[in-house]
Design an enzyme around this catalytic site. Sequence first.
Site, PDB file in Angstrom:
ATOM      1  N   ASN A  79      40.031  19.861  57.510  1.00  0.00           N
ATOM      2  CA  ASN A  79      40.190  19.057  56.118  1.00  0.00           C
ATOM      3  C   ASN A  79      41.613  17.755  56.546  1.00  0.00           C
ATOM      4  OD1 ASN A  79      37.891  18.630  55.061  1.00  0.00           O
ATOM      5  ND2 ASN A  79      37.893  19.600  53.664  1.00  0.00           N
ATOM      6  N   ASP A 131      32.991  17.654  55.887  1.00  0.00           N
ATOM      7  CA  ASP A 131      31.356  18.397  55.483  1.00  0.00           C
ATOM      8  C   ASP A 131      30.227  19.206  56.408  1.00  0.00           C
ATOM      9  OD1 ASP A 131      31.885  17.368  53.025  1.00  0.00           O
ATOM     10  OD2 ASP A 131      31.117  15.832  53.082  1.00  0.00           O
ATOM     11  N   ASP A 136      33.226  33.286  54.723  1.00  0.00           N
ATOM     12  CA  ASP A 136      34.539  31.637  54.008  1.00  0.00           C
ATOM     13  C   ASP A 136      34.571  31.056  55.372  1.00  0.00           C
ATOM     14  OD1 ASP A 136      36.781  30.314  51.998  1.00  0.00           O
ATOM     15  OD2 ASP A 136      37.218  31.006  53.939  1.00  0.00           O
ATOM     16  N   HIS A 164      37.627  14.803  55.290  1.00  0.00           N
ATOM     17  CA  HIS A 164      36.671  15.713  54.740  1.00  0.00           C
ATOM     18  C   HIS A 164      34.951  14.718  55.683  1.00  0.00           C
ATOM     19  CE1 HIS A 164      38.905  16.981  51.036  1.00  0.00           C
ATOM     20  NE2 HIS A 164      39.317  15.404  51.518  1.00  0.00           N
ATOM     21  N   GLU A 185      33.793  25.890  50.719  1.00  0.00           N
ATOM     22  CA  GLU A 185      33.514  26.278  52.146  1.00  0.00           C
ATOM     23  C   GLU A 185      33.236  28.123  52.264  1.00  0.00           C
ATOM     24  OE1 GLU A 185      37.662  27.155  52.008  1.00  0.00           O
ATOM     25  OE2 GLU A 185      36.703  25.592  50.899  1.00  0.00           O
TER      26      GLU A 185
END
Length: 322
Positions: A205, A214, A197, A210, A239
């Site tokens: 974010n 990404d 993770d 975003h 994630e």
Amino acid sequence: MQSDHAAKVMAFLERHRLPPSPQNYTLAYIALNDAGSPMGRAVEAIIAEGYRIKQDEADEIFDRHGGIAIFGSQERNDGELTAHLRHQAIKLGELASSAADATGAFARELSEEAGAFSGDSSNTLSIVARMIEQSLDTQTRLTAAMDEVKALREELEAARHDAQRDELTGLANRRAIDGYLGELAAKGEPRIIALCDIDHFKSVNDRYGHNVGDRVIKLVADTLDDACSPHFVGRWGGEEFIVVIPSGEAAAAVKLLDFARSELADKEFKLRETDEPMGLISFSGGVALATGGAEANAASLRQADQALYRAKAAGRNCILCA
């Protein structure tokens, strides 16, 4: 535009670890595109503080707000896909039949022409010329049919490949992950399951947006894929990532994941717009051993998840074994 909506819906489902069923797809679509609706507000009430929506919560919201009526339209979309695949299969059959008919007709024409041979050389030459012309025409038709069959086969193979891949990272998606774990369970071979993770991803974010988020997901995906090759790496959702190693050596798996973690930590990640360094990008991981059938997969996933959260609690940027 439709593909953009689909990509966002699939990303939502992966982030919340929901399987891409027609019902879940519909719920996610409404949550993303009609947030003011009763269903959209109910979803937002759960996820507003960063919590994931669970399957039982999704089912309750869907049923409570009349989702069954909407569900029917989604099933029709699935039917359209099935019809498309059926059409492709029929077309392949028609092409094969056409090629066979052309070959059979040519054979009959050859037999008929052979009976017309005589001692007249001019007549013989005329017959041979017609036979050559028929041969070239048949060859052209067969070649065109083979080319179309090849193109259709490639199209279907690409569709099958895309159905197994996460659009953002190119890694295996949940469908492919479940399939691979099922194969290993059926063989009864020991396997290591690791969950990873990205650390502090929500703050990335929130601070950068975003699009940058990404790019961070893609960076971590590429790093894990490179460092853990040739082992199986997939995007578990949002994630989170999964690494599956057909082995019973948990210590070796921890060492491999720790190598991937250090490779990522050594990379400098900068904003494209300003060239501003973002600082450390890292991930935490939990590793567990699975032996036995499908139940072992479920148990080891829970153990890996628990080890992952212990790694988070221990300060992040580390790999722990269950």
